[in-house]
Design a protein around this motif. Structure first.
Motif, PDB file in Angstrom:
ATOM      1  N   ALA A   1      12.553  46.537  -1.762  1.00  0.00           N
ATOM      2  CA  ALA A   1      11.998  45.585  -0.804  1.00  0.00           C
ATOM      3  C   ALA A   1      12.169  46.086   0.626  1.00  0.00           C
ATOM      4  O   ALA A   1      11.253  45.969   1.434  1.00  0.00           O
TER       5      ALA A   1
ATOM      6  N   GLY B   1       8.876  48.077   3.289  1.00  0.00           N
ATOM      7  CA  GLY B   1       8.439  47.804   4.665  1.00  0.00           C
ATOM      8  C   GLY B   1       8.270  49.088   5.447  1.00  0.00           C
ATOM      9  O   GLY B   1       7.267  49.298   6.134  1.00  0.00           O
ATOM     10  N   ILE B   2       9.246  49.988   5.312  1.00  0.00           N
ATOM     11  CA  ILE B   2       9.181  51.245   6.064  1.00  0.00           C
ATOM     12  C   ILE B   2       8.063  52.126   5.511  1.00  0.00           C
ATOM     13  O   ILE B   2       7.316  52.760   6.257  1.00  0.00           O
TER      14      ILE B   2
ATOM     15  N   PHE C   1       4.580  50.287   6.631  1.00  0.00           N
ATOM     16  CA  PHE C   1       4.248  50.085   8.044  1.00  0.00           C
ATOM     17  C   PHE C   1       4.955  51.044   8.982  1.00  0.00           C
ATOM     18  O   PHE C   1       4.828  50.940  10.189  1.00  0.00           O
TER      19      PHE C   1
ATOM     20  N   ALA D   1      -3.814  48.070   8.299  1.00  0.00           N
ATOM     21  CA  ALA D   1      -3.191  47.856   6.994  1.00  0.00           C
ATOM     22  C   ALA D   1      -3.982  46.889   6.140  1.00  0.00           C
ATOM     23  O   ALA D   1      -3.581  45.773   5.899  1.00  0.00           O
TER      24      ALA D   1
ATOM     25  N   GLY E   1       5.657  40.938   8.630  1.00  0.00           N
ATOM     26  CA  GLY E   1       5.170  41.874   7.618  1.00  0.00           C
ATOM     27  C   GLY E   1       6.209  42.781   6.986  1.00  0.00           C
ATOM     28  O   GLY E   1       6.349  42.807   5.765  1.00  0.00           O
ATOM     29  N   PRO E   2       6.961  43.524   7.789  1.00  0.00           N
ATOM     30  CA  PRO E   2       7.894  44.463   7.163  1.00  0.00           C
ATOM     31  C   PRO E   2       9.103  43.781   6.530  1.00  0.00           C
ATOM     32  O   PRO E   2       9.885  44.441   5.876  1.00  0.00           O
TER      33      PRO E   2
ATOM     34  N   TRP F   1       9.288  40.242   4.999  1.00  0.00           N
ATOM     35  CA  TRP F   1       9.297  39.053   4.147  1.00  0.00           C
ATOM     36  C   TRP F   1       9.760  39.330   2.730  1.00  0.00           C
ATOM     37  O   TRP F   1      10.476  38.526   2.124  1.00  0.00           O
ATOM     38  N   ASP F   2       9.399  40.496   2.211  1.00  0.00           N
ATOM     39  CA  ASP F   2       9.756  40.806   0.831  1.00  0.00           C
ATOM     40  C   ASP F   2      11.272  40.887   0.677  1.00  0.00           C
ATOM     41  O   ASP F   2      11.864  40.265  -0.220  1.00  0.00           O
ATOM     42  N   ALA F   3      11.903  41.613   1.590  1.00  0.00           N
ATOM     43  CA  ALA F   3      13.357  41.719   1.523  1.00  0.00           C
ATOM     44  C   ALA F   3      14.002  40.351   1.724  1.00  0.00           C
ATOM     45  O   ALA F   3      15.009  40.022   1.085  1.00  0.00           O
TER      46      ALA F   3
ATOM     47  N   ALA G   1      16.065  48.777   8.785  1.00  0.00           N
ATOM     48  CA  ALA G   1      14.693  48.281   8.836  1.00  0.00           C
ATOM     49  C   ALA G   1      14.472  47.436  10.087  1.00  0.00           C
ATOM     50  O   ALA G   1      13.465  47.577  10.780  1.00  0.00           O
TER      51      ALA G   1
ATOM     52  N   PHE H   1      11.801  48.349  13.165  1.00  0.00           N
ATOM     53  CA  PHE H   1      10.742  47.426  13.579  1.00  0.00           C
ATOM     54  C   PHE H   1      11.207  46.490  14.681  1.00  0.00           C
ATOM     55  O   PHE H   1      10.807  45.339  14.748  1.00  0.00           O
TER      56      PHE H   1
ATOM     57  N   LEU I   1      -0.204  45.565  12.267  1.00  0.00           N
ATOM     58  CA  LEU I   1       0.308  46.244  11.084  1.00  0.00           C
ATOM     59  C   LEU I   1      -0.640  47.346  10.669  1.00  0.00           C
ATOM     60  O   LEU I   1      -1.812  47.100  10.419  1.00  0.00           O
TER      61      LEU I   1
END
Ligand code: HDD
Ligand code: HEM
Ligand code: HEM
Lengths: 468, 336
Positions: free
Chosen positions: A108, A112-113, A116, A467, B56-57, B59-61, B322, B326, B333
């Motif tokens: 997760a 992100g890295i 993006f 993206a 964006g970078p 939310w998943d985490a 992270a 960011f 994005l």
């Protein structure tokens, strides 16, 4: 209660079937993206970056689908199967916990890295992030397969007051069916991805998007498929032998053998009848099943009638679904073998002037249509394989330890029905949207709209894509 | 093994702590990105893209903390896990569907053909809203002891609204931090509205908890405890006041300290949350099952703890990485 059980089973099957579709893609696609990335790093050729740029979008989309359906999975245990954790929680728990800690966070965060961060971090860090995401998905697979395999071939524990307690973690993790299941699943994922890439690339080629990136993706994927499918068939065979040793009832159902016999035929077609306890309309190749399972033409194959309790209740799964899903999987596998080998042979033909190989141009149009038709064949085989495995284990949830019935929650049936319907509706819509969007992206890419060219690479132009 | 005393005592305690911590991290982190989704209808199209870019970078985490929290509940307190989740069957299902909707809409809105973008924007908003409402409802039911009466139901509806407003408040402070100019000023306005939801929510839960459970009442209002607890409401009040004054003066010159409202809001959540944790300890199922009664076998907890000690710091490290990469204002994005 019975109805709640049935509905909960259908709901579980629906949720896991939906979930597994997306990991099957992300597990291997992560590594494929890393390959594209590394090829680009080494050669600087734009076609590898173009392939990366297209497939990373599919990856992002699949990953999001995998994550949200996975979260549903982790709540399922509590909402529908509390008995599972109460009885075997001491073993299942740590395995799931290790999955979250060693895999989910890794994926997760670095996702992100990877998605993006291209222009925000140095190249090596971006490549590393891609590698870590791929590694993370593989770790997820490892832990969940460990748990699933343990449910099929449990060992390394003792029962105290009806609750399983771990005695040997090494034995739990490296349980007898784990290596087979893990490699078979990893290969299934690579095959699913190869045919996905081949199908979508063939589609792009057909509608006129004949770029170097499409060519690279198409050839790579067909080669990967051709190389891996024989390995998959070999591993599948080994897997079957392992199952024969530990879950003979499942194998008997897969082969549709009712009476123990020597020289059992390999049934190509049959309608197994659970009521009459026999097959109708059998069509088989004599002795072949015995040969495959024992490597002797008159080897003994145990029949289903050996797995019936004194009072006549069957201790084996329902035969027809296991029998048929097994055939769907193997059939798809054989088709994959034919298609991928023939494709490679077509591409390896010499050009008419004798200079070099024909490559993608060697594939006739109708053949490309065929590849488009095979786009989701990996999904079909994977689902069929899992249905064989999981239905074949019934009535056990953990082989020999607990039955599925013992695990179910006593939530009122109408409640389960309502959530089941809601999930099915959501899944149907999302699956439709997913497939539509992949082909939409393919069409859009073929119109030459977004071609990913790195901003920072000196030789590239300043064009770049958002993206999407 | 018995280095720190009886493992049947301290292991459950440690795991309750870990689980509590991951829930707290979850409500702050996913709280802000759910909040951003809830605020969607108030923004125009360009602003929506920017808001999406701000989460964006991450939310998943952020959502992974929920998986960890429910995972810890499941592995450390299996009996309680079944009890709680079957009692909350429907709200959990609604939350899951909400999470599915927003998670996929996030991707689809950028990838589907342009005419469908507004549709996926709506899905994103609806999913965020459903998730927040369902979580607030579960919070309310949990405080009420997980049994369904009309009164409890009504209270849970109330908390579901408050939590949603609370999330949109913390979401607004996140937007203040990650954006500038017009959108930032808009977000300051949202935050000023949202803060009241938060205050009402904390107040409602603080009043209701002792009212429902005599045990908790005693725990709060008997003598020395009340002195030890007094700082909690006082500091919280001070934080609310501070937030209110800073929001009125923002944006500060040169956008200095735009992170301050978010940090203060997080501190406020942490305080409110510690108050709740204090009230419910040692129960995981309120007044029915303690952490000690429902804990897994020590040998299983050990093996998880071992991994946690190594893995948790690593997770923290790359999460910081992270956020560092960011940092600063959200930009469009891009995959390149
Ligand atoms: C692309 C996917 C794919 C393909 C082409 C095949 N399989 Fe498979 N198979 C799977 C994907 C899969 C799977 C979905 O991944 C399963 C379910 C559980 C597992 O580990 O793998 C599986 C299970 C599975 C099992 C059940 C094991 C058990 O008892 O749990 C057997 C015996 C085989 N496979 C054998 C084969 C053979 C002989 C194949 C030859 C054509 C084959 N598979 C092709
Ligand atoms: C690796 C993780 C997995 C775990 C821990 C797991 C666990 C379970 C559990 C708890 C059940 C019992 C509920 C029931 O009978 O429906 C079950 C059944 C089932 N599972 Fe799995 N499963 C896993 C993987 C899969 C996958 C990937 C699939 C298919 C794509 C699958 C398909 C099924 C089906 C179809 C049943 C229903 C069998 C029946 O009820 O006859 N499972 N599994
Ligand atoms: C009952 C079983 C299962 C549970 C509880 C479960 C749970 C989850 C969860 C919560 C996530 C999201 C992780 C995140 O937040 O990033 C996830 C993703 C994932 N799962 Fe599953 N899962 C199950 C079955 C499976 C199976 C059978 C496989 C494959 C063999 C699998 C492979 C993966 C992979 C590779 C990911 C990460 C990539 C992606 O999201 O596509 N899982 N799973």
């Amino acid at each position: 209660m019975m109805e709640t059980l049935l509905l909960s089973r259908i709901q579980f099957a629906a949720n896991i079937s939906f979930h597994i579709l997306f990991p099957t893609i992300t597990i291997a696609l992560g590594w494929v993206l890393l390959y594209f990335r590394l090829r680009y790093n080494r050669s600087g050729e734009a076609r590898w970056m173009e392939a990366y740029g297209f497939w990373v979008k599919v990856f992002a989309l699949s990953f999001a689908m995998g994550v949200v359906s996975g979260i549903t999975m982790s709540f399922q245990f509590g909402t529908n199967w509390p008995g599972f954790m109460e009885i075997v929680g001491n073993i299942a728990g740590p395995l799931l916990a290790y999955e979250v800690m060693t895999a989910f966070f890794l994926e997760a965060v670095f996702l992100g890295i990877m998605l993006f961060g291209f222009s925000k971090v140095p190249r090596w860090l971006h490549t590393t992030a891609t590698a870590l995401v791929a590694f993370g998905t593989t770790m997820s697979t490892f832990w969940i397969i460990v748990l699933n395999s343990w449910m099929h071939t449990p060992q390394g524990f003792e029962m105290i007051d009806g609750v399983a307690h771990a005695t040997d973690w090494w034995a739990i993790i490296f349980n007898p069916s784990m290596p087979y299941r893990f490699f078979h699943m990893m290969l299934a994922s690579f095959l699913t991805v190869s045919f996905l890439i081949a199908g979508v690339s063939a589609f792009r080629w057909l509608i006129g998007g004949r770029t170097q990136g499409v060519r690279a993706a198409l050839t790579t994927s067909l080669w990967v498929a051709a190389l891996l499918i024989p390995v998959q068939i070999f591993v599948g065979d080994m897997h079957g032998l392992n199952t024969k040793e530990y879950q003979p009832a499942k194998v008997a159902a897969m082969e549709g053998v009712w009476e123990t016999e020597r020289g059992a035929p390999l049934l190509l077609f049959a309608l197994p009848d659970d009521e009459a306890r026999e097959n109708h309309y059998e069509l088989g190749i004599p002795g072949l099943a015995s040969f495959i399972l024992t490597h002797e033409w008159d080897g003994e194959v145990k029949g289903l009638n050996e797995f019936v309790a004194e009072d006549g209740t069957p201790l084996h799964p329902r035969v027809a679904p296991v029998f048929w899903s097994f055939r769907v999987m193997v059939g798809t596998g054989v088709l994959m073998l034919l298609v991928s080998w023939a494709s490679v042979a077509l591409m390896l033909r010499r050009k008419s002037d004798g200079e070099g190989r024909r490559g993608v141009e060697g594939l006739p149009k109708i053949w490309l249509f065929g590849l488009v038709g095979m786009t989701f064949s990996g999904w079909l085989a994977t689902l069929a394989g899992w249905y064989t495995t999981e239905i074949g284990r019934q009535p056990w949830l953990v082989q020999g330890v607990m039955t599925t019935k013992e695990a179910v929650a006593d939530v009122p049936a109408p409640m389960v029905l309502s959530t089941l319907i809601a999930y099915l509706v959501v899944y149907a819509i999302l699956l439709g949207a997913y497939i539509t969007v992949i082909f939409y992206l393919a069409r859009k890419a073929s119109r030459g709209e977004p071609v990913m060219e790195p901003r920072r690479a000196p030789e590239a132009t300043a064009k770049s894509i958002p993206a999407e | 093994m018995d280095l720190f005393g009886d493992p049947a005592q301290w292991l459950p305690f440690t795991f309750a702590g870990l689980m509590g911590l991951s829930i707290l991290i979850y409500v702050i982190l996913d709280g802000y990105d759910l909040g951003v989704g809830v605020l969607f209808p108030f923004a125009d199209d360009a602003e929506k893209d920017r808001m999406i870019a701000s989460i964006g970078p991450f939310w998943d985490a952020n959502e992974t903390w929920l998986v960890l929290a429910v995972g810890l509940l499941l592995v450390a307190f299996p009996a309680a896990h079944g009890e709680i989740l079957t009692a909350l069957y429907l709200p959990v299902a609604i939350m899951l569907i909400g999470l599915i909707m927003r998670g996929v809409a996030f991707e689809f809105r950028a990838k589907a053909p342009a005419p469908y973008k507004p549709l996926w924007n709506n899905v994103f908003f609806t999913g965020s809203l459903l998730t927040s409402l369902a979580q607030g409802f579960m919070l309310g039911m949990y405080v009420m002891g997980l049994d369904y009466t009309w009164g409890h139901f009504a209270f849970a509806l109330l908390t579901s609204v408050f939590l949603t407003v609370g999330y949109s408040f913390i979401g607004a402070t996140w937007v203040i931090y990650k954006t500038d100019e017009h959108l930032q000023r808009k977000a300051i306005g949202w935050a000023k509205g949202g803060i009241w939801g938060l205050v009402l929510g904390i107040a409602a839960i603080s009043l209701a908890t002792p009212y429902v459970s005599p045990r908790i009442f005693d725990k709060w209002f008997s003598f020395p405890q009340i002195l030890l607890l007094a700082p909690l409401p006082i500091v919280s009040g001070a934080l609310v006041l501070a937030l209110w004054t800073m929001l009125r003066r923002m944006p500060f010159l040169n956008d200095r300290m735009s992170w301050l409202p978010f940090a203060t809001a997080s501190a406020l959540w942490t305080l409110a949350y510690s108050g709740m944790a204090y009230s419910f300890y040692p129960y995981v199922v309120p007044d029915k099952m303690t952490i000690y009664e429902s804990a897994s076998a020590p040998e299983s907890l050990w093996i998880i703890l071992l991994g946690t000690c190594i893995v948790l710091p690593t997770i923290a490290a790359y999460t910081f990485l992270a956020y560092y990469i960011f940092r600063g204002k959200a930009t469009e994005l891009r995959y390149d």
